[in-house]
Design a protein around this motif. Sequence first.
Motif, PDB file in Angstrom:
ATOM      1  N   ASP A  97      70.718  32.698  35.511  1.00 50.10           N
ATOM      2  CA  ASP A  97      69.633  31.779  35.855  1.00 50.10           C
ATOM      3  C   ASP A  97      68.281  32.373  35.476  1.00 50.10           C
ATOM      4  N   SER A  98      68.073  33.633  35.817  1.00 49.90           N
ATOM      5  CA  SER A  98      66.799  34.293  35.560  1.00 49.90           C
ATOM      6  C   SER A  98      66.478  34.356  34.069  1.00 49.90           C
ATOM      7  N   LEU A  99      67.518  34.478  33.248  1.00 48.94           N
ATOM      8  CA  LEU A  99      67.331  34.567  31.792  1.00 48.94           C
ATOM      9  C   LEU A  99      67.340  33.197  31.130  1.00 48.94           C
ATOM     10  N   GLY A 100      67.455  32.140  31.912  1.00 47.42           N
ATOM     11  CA  GLY A 100      67.476  30.795  31.360  1.00 47.42           C
ATOM     12  C   GLY A 100      68.732  30.492  30.578  1.00 47.42           C
ATOM     13  N   LEU A 101      69.847  31.085  30.990  1.00 45.75           N
ATOM     14  CA  LEU A 101      71.110  30.938  30.270  1.00 45.75           C
ATOM     15  C   LEU A 101      72.193  30.360  31.182  1.00 45.75           C
ATOM     16  N   LYS A 102      73.211  29.767  30.575  1.00 47.17           N
ATOM     17  CA  LYS A 102      74.422  29.422  31.312  1.00 47.17           C
ATOM     18  C   LYS A 102      75.213  30.702  31.553  1.00 47.17           C
ATOM     19  N   LEU A 103      76.132  30.651  32.500  1.00 48.99           N
ATOM     20  CA  LEU A 103      76.977  31.800  32.769  1.00 48.99           C
ATOM     21  C   LEU A 103      78.398  31.521  32.321  1.00 48.99           C
ATOM     22  N   THR A 104      78.954  32.455  31.567  1.00 49.88           N
ATOM     23  CA  THR A 104      80.368  32.428  31.210  1.00 49.88           C
ATOM     24  C   THR A 104      81.013  33.674  31.798  1.00 49.88           C
ATOM     25  N   LEU A 105      81.909  33.476  32.747  1.00 55.99           N
ATOM     26  CA  LEU A 105      82.612  34.603  33.351  1.00 55.99           C
ATOM     27  C   LEU A 105      83.935  34.834  32.639  1.00 55.99           C
ATOM     28  N   LEU A 106      84.207  36.070  32.331  1.00 54.48           N
ATOM     29  CA  LEU A 106      85.440  36.427  31.636  1.00 54.48           C
ATOM     30  C   LEU A 106      86.232  37.401  32.512  1.00 54.48           C
ATOM     31  N   PRO A 107      87.293  36.953  33.163  1.00 53.22           N
ATOM     32  CA  PRO A 107      88.097  37.869  33.989  1.00 53.22           C
ATOM     33  C   PRO A 107      88.806  38.901  33.119  1.00 53.22           C
ATOM     34  N   ILE A 108      88.761  40.158  33.552  1.00 52.55           N
ATOM     35  CA  ILE A 108      89.395  41.245  32.804  1.00 52.55           C
ATOM     36  C   ILE A 108      90.062  42.211  33.775  1.00 52.55           C
ATOM     37  N   ALA A 109      90.935  43.058  33.254  1.00 55.53           N
ATOM     38  CA  ALA A 109      91.416  44.212  34.010  1.00 55.53           C
ATOM     39  C   ALA A 109      90.305  45.256  33.982  1.00 55.53           C
ATOM     40  N   TRP A 110      90.040  45.879  35.139  1.00 54.86           N
ATOM     41  CA  TRP A 110      88.883  46.778  35.224  1.00 54.86           C
ATOM     42  C   TRP A 110      88.943  47.883  34.171  1.00 54.86           C
ATOM     43  N   ALA A 111      90.112  48.415  33.907  1.00 58.87           N
ATOM     44  CA  ALA A 111      90.234  49.520  32.959  1.00 58.87           C
ATOM     45  C   ALA A 111      89.890  49.113  31.530  1.00 58.87           C
ATOM     46  N   ASP A 112      89.837  47.799  31.257  1.00 58.83           N
ATOM     47  CA  ASP A 112      89.599  47.337  29.887  1.00 58.83           C
ATOM     48  C   ASP A 112      88.124  47.163  29.545  1.00 58.83           C
ATOM     49  N   TRP A 113      87.224  47.285  30.547  1.00 56.82           N
ATOM     50  CA  TRP A 113      85.832  46.942  30.260  1.00 56.82           C
ATOM     51  C   TRP A 113      85.169  47.826  29.205  1.00 56.82           C
ATOM     52  N   PRO A 114      85.408  49.163  29.154  1.00 60.05           N
ATOM     53  CA  PRO A 114      84.678  49.951  28.149  1.00 60.05           C
ATOM     54  C   PRO A 114      84.971  49.515  26.713  1.00 60.05           C
ATOM     55  N   LEU A 115      86.248  49.310  26.389  1.00 53.85           N
ATOM     56  CA  LEU A 115      86.604  48.917  25.031  1.00 53.85           C
ATOM     57  C   LEU A 115      86.104  47.507  24.720  1.00 53.85           C
ATOM     58  N   GLY A 116      86.264  46.596  25.673  1.00 52.44           N
ATOM     59  CA  GLY A 116      85.811  45.231  25.447  1.00 52.44           C
ATOM     60  C   GLY A 116      84.321  45.134  25.249  1.00 52.44           C
ATOM     61  N   LEU A 117      83.562  45.904  26.021  1.00 48.91           N
ATOM     62  CA  LEU A 117      82.104  45.884  25.885  1.00 48.91           C
ATOM     63  C   LEU A 117      81.673  46.523  24.566  1.00 48.91           C
ATOM     64  N   ALA A 118      82.282  47.654  24.234  1.00 43.93           N
ATOM     65  CA  ALA A 118      81.925  48.335  22.989  1.00 43.93           C
ATOM     66  C   ALA A 118      82.244  47.489  21.761  1.00 43.93           C
ATOM     67  N   SER A 119      83.290  46.667  21.841  1.00 41.57           N
ATOM     68  CA  SER A 119      83.691  45.845  20.699  1.00 41.57           C
ATOM     69  C   SER A 119      82.980  44.495  20.660  1.00 41.57           C
ATOM     70  N   GLY A 120      82.100  44.232  21.630  1.00 42.33           N
ATOM     71  CA  GLY A 120      81.302  43.015  21.600  1.00 42.33           C
ATOM     72  C   GLY A 120      81.982  41.773  22.126  1.00 42.33           C
ATOM     73  N   LYS A 121      82.992  41.915  22.974  1.00 44.81           N
ATOM     74  CA  LYS A 121      83.679  40.741  23.524  1.00 44.81           C
ATOM     75  C   LYS A 121      82.841  40.035  24.587  1.00 44.81           C
ATOM     76  N   TYR A 122      81.920  40.763  25.201  1.00 40.52           N
ATOM     77  CA  TYR A 122      81.050  40.180  26.206  1.00 40.52           C
ATOM     78  C   TYR A 122      79.694  40.868  26.152  1.00 40.52           C
ATOM     79  N   ASP A 123      78.699  40.197  26.732  1.00 46.73           N
ATOM     80  CA  ASP A 123      77.334  40.718  26.695  1.00 46.73           C
ATOM     81  C   ASP A 123      77.114  41.808  27.737  1.00 46.73           C
ATOM     82  N   ALA A 124      77.795  41.700  28.870  1.00 46.42           N
ATOM     83  CA  ALA A 124      77.579  42.641  29.970  1.00 46.42           C
ATOM     84  C   ALA A 124      78.807  42.686  30.857  1.00 46.42           C
ATOM     85  N   VAL A 125      78.883  43.745  31.639  1.00 48.75           N
ATOM     86  CA  VAL A 125      79.916  43.892  32.662  1.00 48.75           C
ATOM     87  C   VAL A 125      79.224  43.967  34.015  1.00 48.75           C
TER      88      VAL A 125
END
Length: 310
Positions: A97-125
Amino acid sequence: MIGRRAILSLLLGAATTYWSSAPALAQPFDLGPEQPGRVRAERNADAIKAIPKGFVFVEPGSLTVAISPSGPPLATYATDAKTVVGADPDFAQLIADSLGLKLTLLPIAWADWPLGLASGKYDAVISNVGVTEQRKEKFDFSTYRQGLHGFYVKADSPVTSIKEPKDAAGLRIIVGAGTNQERILLAWSKLNFAAGLKPLDLHYYDDEPTKLIALLAGRADVIVQPHAQLVFIAARDRNIRRAGTLSAGWPLKSDVAITTRKGSDLVDALTAATNGLIATDKYRQALARWGLEEEALERSETNPPGLPKS
């Protein structure tokens, strides 16, 4: 002795709402998919201005955030078994909301966040990721919550407050083997022994229901787990209460942060958005909705000192 009803209450935990006897939790936890009570925010011009020119979001016009639905109240699946709800999804919505954007939530396994973030699958964790010096080598951080462990006791326990090692001297404490909580309590026990006080008496059980039954049966005095987990259990069962909290990084502090790719330069916009939310009190309102006001920060920081490399 614990009656059959108490044991069933511990073993059966799924319902749409959970009530608490604590004043801060006078309203139920809503695990329905609609989330009518979710706090929303206005656009923050300063945060929007801090978005780097030419920054490419994973989905145009949307902030894509990865969250691990590992359990309430931080993040879990709603009663429809597909919508992710909790304190972290609420905070993600406020940032979008603060950034004037819609929100897309992507459920993941917690252990997968570093690789997914580094590879550009999502903007933030936004998923209870703590700031560490090792993680800072690859990721940027905007802090948004304290990382706390909780000391909880039976509702009628004579133990009133645990703030430092001497307060826990001689107590029988339930803790998970090999956990960060165990590391801290072992250090506390050594400090008590060196000071001529009784060491801590640590007890280990295989699963959460067994731990809770042991506490209620009087086989232990205290249970120690991540604070948010125990907030939820106390609200659900109404037979345990908080006696204290401590930083998950003791003796240092340990803050939880929005995590982004190193060098993406989105971090400053996220920190500005978080501080804007803190200033308007939207932030505390969102935490209070899930009983987590005690984990609030006074201000968000970009890449603060993290826990040292082990």
